[in-house]
Scaffold this motif. Structure first.
Motif, PDB file in Angstrom:
ATOM      1  N   TRP A 124     -15.040 -24.289 -28.047  1.00 48.84           N
ATOM      2  CA  TRP A 124     -14.333 -24.706 -29.266  1.00 48.84           C
ATOM      3  C   TRP A 124     -13.164 -23.751 -29.463  1.00 48.84           C
ATOM      4  CZ3 TRP A 124     -12.547 -22.965 -33.918  1.00 48.84           C
ATOM      5  CH2 TRP A 124     -12.268 -23.937 -34.905  1.00 48.84           C
ATOM      6  N   ALA A 125     -12.020 -24.286 -29.872  1.00 44.89           N
ATOM      7  CA  ALA A 125     -10.854 -23.425 -30.066  1.00 44.89           C
ATOM      8  C   ALA A 125      -9.949 -23.979 -31.150  1.00 44.89           C
ATOM      9  CB  ALA A 125     -10.069 -23.283 -28.759  1.00 44.89           C
ATOM     10  N   MET A 126      -9.301 -23.066 -31.866  1.00 39.92           N
ATOM     11  CA  MET A 126      -8.192 -23.406 -32.741  1.00 39.92           C
ATOM     12  C   MET A 126      -7.140 -22.311 -32.591  1.00 39.92           C
ATOM     13  SD  MET A 126      -7.683 -21.131 -35.467  1.00 39.92           S
ATOM     14  CE  MET A 126      -6.770 -22.238 -36.544  1.00 39.92           C
ATOM     15  N   ALA A 127      -5.885 -22.704 -32.751  1.00 33.91           N
ATOM     16  CA  ALA A 127      -4.804 -21.727 -32.598  1.00 33.91           C
ATOM     17  C   ALA A 127      -3.655 -22.090 -33.520  1.00 33.91           C
ATOM     18  CB  ALA A 127      -4.330 -21.677 -31.146  1.00 33.91           C
ATOM     19  N   ALA A 183     -14.095 -25.096 -19.800  1.00 36.38           N
ATOM     20  CA  ALA A 183     -13.000 -24.132 -19.657  1.00 36.38           C
ATOM     21  C   ALA A 183     -11.999 -24.314 -20.791  1.00 36.38           C
ATOM     22  CB  ALA A 183     -12.293 -24.311 -18.313  1.00 36.38           C
ATOM     23  N   THR A 184     -11.660 -23.213 -21.444  1.00 33.48           N
ATOM     24  CA  THR A 184     -10.686 -23.219 -22.541  1.00 33.48           C
ATOM     25  C   THR A 184      -9.736 -22.052 -22.359  1.00 33.48           C
ATOM     26  OG1 THR A 184     -12.255 -24.228 -24.072  1.00 33.48           O
ATOM     27  CG2 THR A 184     -10.381 -23.062 -25.041  1.00 33.48           C
ATOM     28  N   LEU A 235     -14.526 -20.082 -29.071  1.00 31.96           N
ATOM     29  CA  LEU A 235     -15.971 -19.932 -28.900  1.00 31.96           C
ATOM     30  C   LEU A 235     -16.400 -20.582 -27.587  1.00 31.96           C
ATOM     31  CD1 LEU A 235     -15.574 -19.715 -32.094  1.00 31.96           C
ATOM     32  CD2 LEU A 235     -17.956 -20.373 -32.235  1.00 31.96           C
ATOM     33  N   ASP A 236     -17.387 -19.977 -26.969  1.00 35.04           N
ATOM     34  CA  ASP A 236     -17.996 -20.506 -25.750  1.00 35.04           C
ATOM     35  C   ASP A 236     -19.489 -20.639 -26.002  1.00 35.04           C
ATOM     36  OD1 ASP A 236     -18.978 -21.106 -23.260  1.00 35.04           O
ATOM     37  OD2 ASP A 236     -17.940 -19.495 -22.210  1.00 35.04           O
ATOM     38  N   GLY A 237     -19.933 -21.863 -26.298  1.00 36.37           N
ATOM     39  CA  GLY A 237     -21.341 -22.096 -26.562  1.00 36.37           C
ATOM     40  C   GLY A 237     -22.188 -21.805 -25.338  1.00 36.37           C
ATOM     41  N   ALA A 287     -14.179 -30.116 -20.549  1.00 36.52           N
ATOM     42  CA  ALA A 287     -15.602 -29.998 -20.264  1.00 36.52           C
ATOM     43  C   ALA A 287     -15.819 -29.801 -18.766  1.00 36.52           C
ATOM     44  CB  ALA A 287     -16.338 -31.246 -20.736  1.00 36.52           C
ATOM     45  N   GLY A 288     -16.826 -29.012 -18.433  1.00 39.40           N
ATOM     46  CA  GLY A 288     -17.145 -28.818 -17.029  1.00 39.40           C
ATOM     47  C   GLY A 288     -17.732 -30.064 -16.399  1.00 39.40           C
ATOM     48  N   ASN A 289     -18.429 -30.850 -17.213  1.00 41.33           N
ATOM     49  CA  ASN A 289     -19.035 -32.098 -16.750  1.00 41.33           C
ATOM     50  C   ASN A 289     -18.557 -33.213 -17.672  1.00 41.33           C
ATOM     51  OD1 ASN A 289     -20.725 -34.297 -16.220  1.00 41.33           O
ATOM     52  ND2 ASN A 289     -22.516 -33.010 -15.835  1.00 41.33           N
ATOM     53  N   PRO A 290     -17.862 -34.210 -17.148  1.00 42.73           N
ATOM     54  CA  PRO A 290     -17.310 -35.249 -18.033  1.00 42.73           C
ATOM     55  C   PRO A 290     -18.361 -36.076 -18.749  1.00 42.73           C
ATOM     56  CG  PRO A 290     -17.040 -35.843 -15.716  1.00 42.73           C
ATOM     57  CD  PRO A 290     -17.495 -34.425 -15.739  1.00 42.73           C
ATOM     58  N   THR A 291     -19.607 -35.988 -18.323  1.00 44.74           N
ATOM     59  CA  THR A 291     -20.671 -36.754 -18.975  1.00 44.74           C
ATOM     60  C   THR A 291     -21.422 -35.935 -20.027  1.00 44.74           C
ATOM     61  OG1 THR A 291     -22.349 -36.169 -17.324  1.00 44.74           O
ATOM     62  CG2 THR A 291     -20.970 -38.098 -16.866  1.00 44.74           C
TER      63      THR A 291
END
Length: 268
Positions: free
Chosen positions: A19-22, A262-263, A30-32, A9-13
């Motif tokens: 979202w990702a699966m591999a 970031a993913t 996905l980038d919401g 996460a860009g912000n830990p709060t």
């Protein structure tokens, strides 16, 4: 095939809206889209990305289906999950940029809708597949937002104006296209395939992970693949965070968020 994934996460709060699966045969990322306005949805962006991503993972596992069709049905299925509780006609209804890679018997298939980046290293060079149509919208508003330091009232007001301008162009002819509530946005995805024998290694990056090239200009795409191969996705994200941390005002490298979700997924 060796597959490695990292997300942060860009912000830990705040919830991670990526979202990702591999697996060895399928990658879904996905980038919401950040909600700076109301959405008409009681669930939130992270919920939407997880619901759509899970649907796509199941639908795209059927290798006889077209990836664009999987995306179309995935969008429809996800919309049905909150049609009775949320206003899907709201201009800010949750949305996500989407990328899929799938191995078939003789080819690697890809789909990109929105600003997720797919890198495919082939015998003929690196193919970079991304959808930059959103960057061509709200240009005046974006430039105004870039003039102000992060955290300032001027920046916040400019970002809100920029978001409204972007939403006016979302899933509209002449604008840009992402997965949201309209299944027919899938018809505007970038799709293709590459003979499997030509593929050496691949990566999928949300824009928060692609910043070292696309925003900061500190690496080239071959460098990114080398970092992923040698040190893994976690190291790539660590390098992004280090640069972000050295520019907290976002004035050296103008951007809308100090740190973005970031993913990164790498496979070889």
């Amino acid at each position: 095939m060796r597959v490695a994934t990292a997300t942060e996460a860009g912000n830990p709060t705040s919830p991670n809206e990526d979202w990702a699966m591999a697996s060895e045969s399928l990658i879904v990322v996905l980038d919401g889209a950040t909600a700076r306005t109301g959405t008409g949805c009681v669930h939130g962006i992270a919920w939407y990305a997880a619901k759509l991503g899970s649907a796509l993972a199941g639908l795209a596992a059927d290798r006889d289906s077209e990836l664009a069709n999987a995306l179309m049905y995935g969008i429809r299925f996800t919309a049905d999950q909150h049609r009775d509780t949320c206003d899907l006609s709201h201009p800010g209804t949750p949305s996500a940029a989407t990328a899929m890679l799938r191995l078939r018997d003789t080819a690697l298939e890809y789909l990109v809708l929105g600003d997720v980046t797919v890198l495919i290293d082939t015998a003929d060079g690196i193919q970079v597949i991304t959808d930059d149509r959103v960057d061509k919208t709200a240009r005046a508003e974006r430039e105004e937002a870039d003039r102000h330091p992060f955290g300032s009232a001027e920046k916040q007001a400019a970002l809100l104006r920029m978001k409204h301008a972007e939403l006016a162009a979302r899933n509209q002819p002449g604008g840009y296209w992402v997965a949201a509530a309209d299944p027919f946005a899938a018809q505007h995805a970038i799709t293709g395939e590459i003979p499997l024998g030509n593929v050496r290694r691949v990566a999928v990056l949300t824009d928060g992970a692609a910043r070292l090239v696309a925003l900061f200009g500190l690496l080239e795409w071959p460098d990114v693949l080398d970092v992923l191969e040698q040190n893994g996705p976690t190291e790539l994200i660590r390098r992004v965070r280090a640069i972000e941390g050295a520019d907290p005002s976002c004035m050296k490298w103008a951007r809308n968020k100090r740190s973005d979700d970031a993913t990164a997924v790498y496979a070889a």
